[in-house]
Write a protein that holds these residues in place. Structure first.
Motif, PDB file in Angstrom:
ATOM      1  N   SER D  87      -0.039  -6.732   8.913  1.00 35.02           N
ATOM      2  CA  SER D  87      -0.230  -5.362   8.439  1.00 35.02           C
ATOM      3  C   SER D  87       1.091  -4.640   8.210  1.00 35.02           C
ATOM      4  O   SER D  87       1.282  -3.956   7.194  1.00 35.02           O
ATOM      5  N   SER D  88       2.003  -4.776   9.171  1.00 32.34           N
ATOM      6  CA  SER D  88       3.264  -4.043   9.000  1.00 32.34           C
ATOM      7  C   SER D  88       4.100  -4.664   7.891  1.00 32.34           C
ATOM      8  O   SER D  88       4.793  -3.961   7.152  1.00 32.34           O
ATOM      9  N   VAL D  91       2.963  -3.267   4.401  1.00 30.26           N
ATOM     10  CA  VAL D  91       3.549  -1.972   4.030  1.00 30.26           C
ATOM     11  C   VAL D  91       5.046  -2.113   3.777  1.00 30.26           C
ATOM     12  O   VAL D  91       5.606  -1.530   2.844  1.00 30.26           O
ATOM     13  N   PHE D  92       5.694  -2.922   4.629  1.00 28.52           N
ATOM     14  CA  PHE D  92       7.150  -3.094   4.532  1.00 28.52           C
ATOM     15  C   PHE D  92       7.569  -3.674   3.183  1.00 28.52           C
ATOM     16  O   PHE D  92       8.555  -3.246   2.579  1.00 28.52           O
ATOM     17  N   LEU D 103       2.564   3.297  -2.502  1.00 24.13           N
ATOM     18  CA  LEU D 103       1.463   2.936  -1.606  1.00 24.13           C
ATOM     19  C   LEU D 103       0.791   4.226  -1.156  1.00 24.13           C
ATOM     20  O   LEU D 103       1.434   5.103  -0.563  1.00 24.13           O
ATOM     21  N   LEU D 104      -0.498   4.371  -1.454  1.00 21.87           N
ATOM     22  CA  LEU D 104      -1.162   5.663  -1.248  1.00 21.87           C
ATOM     23  C   LEU D 104      -1.607   5.888   0.192  1.00 21.87           C
ATOM     24  O   LEU D 104      -1.633   7.013   0.661  1.00 21.87           O
ATOM     25  N   TYR D 105      -1.978   4.814   0.859  1.00 19.57           N
ATOM     26  CA  TYR D 105      -2.363   4.948   2.271  1.00 19.57           C
ATOM     27  C   TYR D 105      -2.206   3.588   2.943  1.00 19.57           C
ATOM     28  O   TYR D 105      -2.225   2.555   2.267  1.00 19.57           O
ATOM     29  N   PRO D 106      -2.062   3.577   4.253  1.00 17.99           N
ATOM     30  CA  PRO D 106      -1.811   2.293   4.934  1.00 17.99           C
ATOM     31  C   PRO D 106      -3.093   1.452   4.996  1.00 17.99           C
ATOM     32  O   PRO D 106      -4.127   1.949   5.430  1.00 17.99           O
ATOM     33  N   PRO D 107      -3.003   0.208   4.560  1.00 21.04           N
ATOM     34  CA  PRO D 107      -4.177  -0.674   4.584  1.00 21.04           C
ATOM     35  C   PRO D 107      -4.388  -1.243   5.988  1.00 21.04           C
ATOM     36  O   PRO D 107      -3.486  -1.173   6.827  1.00 21.04           O
ATOM     37  N   SER D 108      -5.562  -1.792   6.228  1.00 22.43           N
ATOM     38  CA  SER D 108      -5.756  -2.492   7.502  1.00 22.43           C
ATOM     39  C   SER D 108      -6.605  -3.747   7.327  1.00 22.43           C
ATOM     40  O   SER D 108      -7.268  -3.930   6.301  1.00 22.43           O
TER      41      SER D 108
END
Ligand SMILES: Nc1nc2c(ncn2[C@H]2C[C@H](O)[C@@H](COP(=O)(O)OP(=O)(O)OP(=O)(O)O)O2)c(=O)[nH]1
Ligand SMILES: Nc1nc2c(ncn2[C@H]2C[C@H](O)[C@@H](COP(=O)(O)OP(=O)(O)OP(=O)(O)O)O2)c(=O)[nH]1
Ligand SMILES: Nc1nc2c(ncn2[C@H]2C[C@H](O)[C@@H](COP(=O)(O)OP(=O)(O)OP(=O)(O)O)O2)c(=O)[nH]1
Ligand SMILES: Nc1nc2c(ncn2[C@H]2C[C@H](O)[C@@H](COP(=O)(O)OP(=O)(O)OP(=O)(O)O)O2)c(=O)[nH]1
Ligand SMILES: O=P(O)(O)OP(=O)(O)OP(=O)(O)O
Ligand SMILES: O=P(O)(O)OP(=O)(O)OP(=O)(O)O
Ligand SMILES: O=P(O)(O)OP(=O)(O)OP(=O)(O)O
Ligand SMILES: O=P(O)(O)OP(=O)(O)OP(=O)(O)O
Ligand SMILES: [Mg+2]
Ligand SMILES: [Mg+2]
Ligand SMILES: [Mg+2]
Ligand SMILES: [Mg+2]
Ligand SMILES: [Mg+2]
Ligand SMILES: [Mg+2]
Ligand SMILES: [Mg+2]
Ligand SMILES: [Mg+2]
Ligand SMILES: [Mg+2]
Ligand SMILES: [Mg+2]
Ligand SMILES: [Mg+2]
Ligand SMILES: [Mg+2]
Lengths: 244, 244, 244, 244
Positions: D87-88, D91-92, D103-108
């Motif tokens: 996950s990190s 985003v990274f 990136l509009l929001y953090p995925p999970s």
């Protein structure tokens, strides 16, 4: 009913498929039990035969169990039914093996399920049990020979402390004229129960003989650490080993 | 030994602390078993007394079990030892409850552990079992009254299908002159076993009486759904309910 | 397809109902991570605010998660989704809290689920974490005060070894003129996130004010060991505590 | 402290040894996520490359993880650390694969661990995933070709309903001049990541070339259902397959 929600607190504990399922039983307080019932030391043939009888009964039911619970193959049902069957058979068959001895109180056993992923793991498990059986029996044979010859239990322990197998064999031979390797295999190797096709011949009403194959549980007292056993029995499905 | 690594395949399955631990047993194939042994229908007093005797034996051992396995409090040991004890007691005490009837084969039970986090969950569980006992017993009482009066089993089933409790009560009363609420509480409420302090008076060698408190297992046939039972027994530690 | 049977190897690991579900995260190698990113010692306000931001994001999603997986409420999904969300939020919000500092590599967290059956168990769990936070922070405050004043790390450790809280407070006060109890509560108490109804006032296009209640996540730095917090917040559903 | 007993509520969930450990991740709400970020249909090369980058990062850490948690080899730590790292990393590395897209929001992601006892079980698992990838991709390729040519989504669904592979191949060829088997293998076969010894040549300060073997993660898009892959890579330790 409004109470029925409590059923949802039961957890599913099904077992990982495609693994060897080992069920291991251990008598609760069997030191006391074998003392209370005066079992012969170091080995009481009847007590061991009774255990084998119980194991045979479990194996004769076990196809049913596996069949009956096959879909769900739940941990608890297989485990608890085996423990239950073993226990009730123990009491049921007691009088056959000890006709002159009353059963003083009902014995009990704890049980556990262990999963082994590979054939090698299973063989190592069985080898572990058989090696354990050998070590224990050699010790116990020496211990009780000493005790029967007049030593106290703590003297016997002191004499045996730190000795290796070779020394124990010599002690038995020189002091008690016992050739350990000549003792019954049941005591030295434990018991292995397998299902085997045997030929059964029956004669019908017209006097005609008919021979057919039938799966039967047989009890062996044989080495299962080496290759031979596994070459002779490549297709083992279910196996039970008892070594006490 | 080099085989000992197999011990590491055992999984720890200790139970969540601070929860109510319920162990539930279920006879395997008891329809067949009760038929084979000609149990009286709908209720065989001796068969139920034998079950209560087994449960009492388990409760008398259970302190030991909890004590003995207290630290590890392992799932399997508590569960399997209870199932084992119950089973061996069943065979052991059979002849006392059925002196004229031979036990034809050893019975077995499956068992499960369920954890309930709150007191309310536990009460709901017990209420569920007692409500179930009532529903089953009312049905069975009607069913066997009909069968004993000459109906076939499938006729009896047809007559009862879809009826509510009130209708079953009326059927018993008008057709068979049975007042359901006057039947023995053991059949209608099942059995609850609790440990209770009772006063025991003993006379010593000098003829002096001595009275002391002693924890004893007692068997009750009483309502446990309402408040009264719980007000009367606020400190219950271990409880076993049997309703068949 | 013929391969699909492999799905049956997945084990169900649903959680016991009616228990408090605690999810505990722990940064992997955060000693190294906080060194690599030059976090201020003993406490870096931005690093802690970033953690709280991530926890807030998890809490805002958590209704969804619980809703989405409500029926199955499976262990793995709740746990892994929380860990995943926390991690991606950490990287996502990094630049807001450290505008001048580049994130050098992606951090990770391990997570565990723990179930607590009673309210008291939950309070004890939270008290344990907050007491731990206090102990650690007092030590770290002393440690870094000593290091910043010129001691080496191992000298600082030696000075602090064996000291009790009172001695650490005195050391801070007499040597560094720090009144520990005046330090920011976030450092001394950690952070507690709860959902609370707050009043939100909006003005519509006609200029009319409208006030309504809205559930919002708020971050508190307050004592949760004593009674007051629990009296003030009797209806807590979800709570997250961070104390490093 | 007196609160510390709460640690005893943590359950051990170590994994059965000697089994293949598969960790399977699934994006949460990735339909919405891929719509929100305008991923190209049916396949967005950058989105897939980003996934592979994350998987590579996990594999580069995974030796560490296995090493670090080797003794306890706990379920939760391996699983949650992998989910967290994936996950990190997502985003990274986002900005590298989508430099022009915020990136509009953090995925999970949710994750699960599955254990496979035998090599055949593992191969069947991987074959299942790759077959699934093929089926999905063929459908999606048709679906989006139809939609891009002006059909509505529900028209496209209607056209494809009930068609077999051969018909889908023909539809692509005759209507859109697409030879499905010429499409990039990444789309048709998914991605397999393995660690392989490759030769690395370095030149030192004296200008002398030095060649050594180095384990590196490589990404393949190749058939893993047939024998060839397994003959070519007999010694695979860790493998990750991504097919969406
Ligand atoms: N063959 C034989 N077995 C014996 C003799 N004395 C004890 N045993 C067996 C009975 C038990 O299965 C075993 C005792 O080992 P355990 O560690 O299981 O002890 P025990 O059953 O007393 O306690 P437990 O309730 O299992 O913790 O050894 C003996 O003289 N001959
Ligand atoms: N009191 C009473 N109980 C009966 C009678 N007939 C059967 N039962 C009990 C015995 C069993 O505990 C129960 C049968 O329910 P189960 O669903 O457990 O069936 P059974 O034990 O035959 O099969 P199982 O192996 O548990 O799947 O009902 C009866 O006439 N009177
Ligand atoms: N607030 C603050 N926290 C610190 C500082 N130095 C380290 N920490 C935190 C970061 C970590 O969460 C924690 C280190 O404890 P751990 O036992 O979790 O160690 P670490 O994360 O390095 O290793 P692990 O991978 O969890 O085994 O302490 C500091 O100077 N200030
Ligand atoms: N390559 C590609 N993948 C797509 C496209 N549209 C959706 N997907 C992927 C993203 C997801 O991983 C997957 C959707 O399947 P899921 O059953 O996991 O649904 P989703 O993630 O939306 O919901 P979930 O939270 O997992 O229940 O399909 C597409 O156009 N191209
Ligand atoms: O009971 P022991 O001493 O034979 O050894 P074990 O059964 O392997 O150990 P445990 O009963 O504690 O699981
Ligand atoms: O066996 P039953 O029908 O009394 O019902 P159960 O025992 O609750 O169900 P299961 O044996 O399948 O767990
Ligand atoms: O990791 P620590 O040292 O903070 O302590 P823990 O997380 O409680 O222990 P473990 O990670 O071994 O479960
Ligand atoms: O989520 P899906 O539909 O891809 O299918 P699954 O993940 O195998 O099922 P679940 O998430 O319910 O375990
Ligand atoms: Mg033992
Ligand atoms: Mg034991
Ligand atoms: Mg024993
Ligand atoms: Mg039943
Ligand atoms: Mg049942
Ligand atoms: Mg039954
Ligand atoms: Mg830590
Ligand atoms: Mg830790
Ligand atoms: Mg850490
Ligand atoms: Mg999916
Ligand atoms: Mg899913
Ligand atoms: Mg998804």
């Amino acid at each position: 009913s409004k109470y029925e929600y409590v059923k949802s607190f039961e957890r599913d504990d099904s077992l990982l498929p495609n693994t060897w399922l080992v069920v291991r039983l251990d008598g609760k307080g069997f030191h006391k039990f074998s003392a209370a019932h005066n079992f012969e030391k170091p080995n009481d043939k009847n007590a061991l035969d009774l255990m084998n009888q119980c194991a045979t009964a479990v194996m004769n039911e076990i196809n049913d169990i596996v069949l009956g619970y096959g879909e769900s193959d739940e941990y608890r049902k297989i485990l608890t039914t085996i423990v239950s069957l073993f226990s009730s058979n123990y009491v049921f068959h007691w009088k056959h093996y000890f006709p002159a001895k009353e059963l003083l109180y009902p014995p009990s056993f704890d049980g556990r399920v262990i999963l082994y992923p590979s054939d090698d793991n299973l063989r190592d498990y069985l080898s572990w049990r058989q090696a354990d059986c050998h070590i224990n029996n050699l010790y116990n044979t020496c211990f009780w020979a000493l005790v029967h010859s007049g030593k106290t239990k703590s003297e016997a322990d002191d004499i045996l402390r730190g000795t290796v197998s070779k020394e124990k064999n010599e002690l038995l031979f020189s002091n008690f004229n016992i050739n350990y390797n000549k003792l019954p295999e049941m005591y030295r190797k434990g018991s292995v129960l397998i299902r085997e096709e045997i030929e059964v011949t029956t004669v019908n009403e017209q006097g005609i003989e008919k021979t057919r194959q039938k799966k039967t549980v047989i009890v062996l007292h044989t080495d299962i650490i080496g290759e031979k056993f596994w070459k002779d029995h490549p297709e083992i499905e279910i196996i039970i080993v008892l070594n006490k």
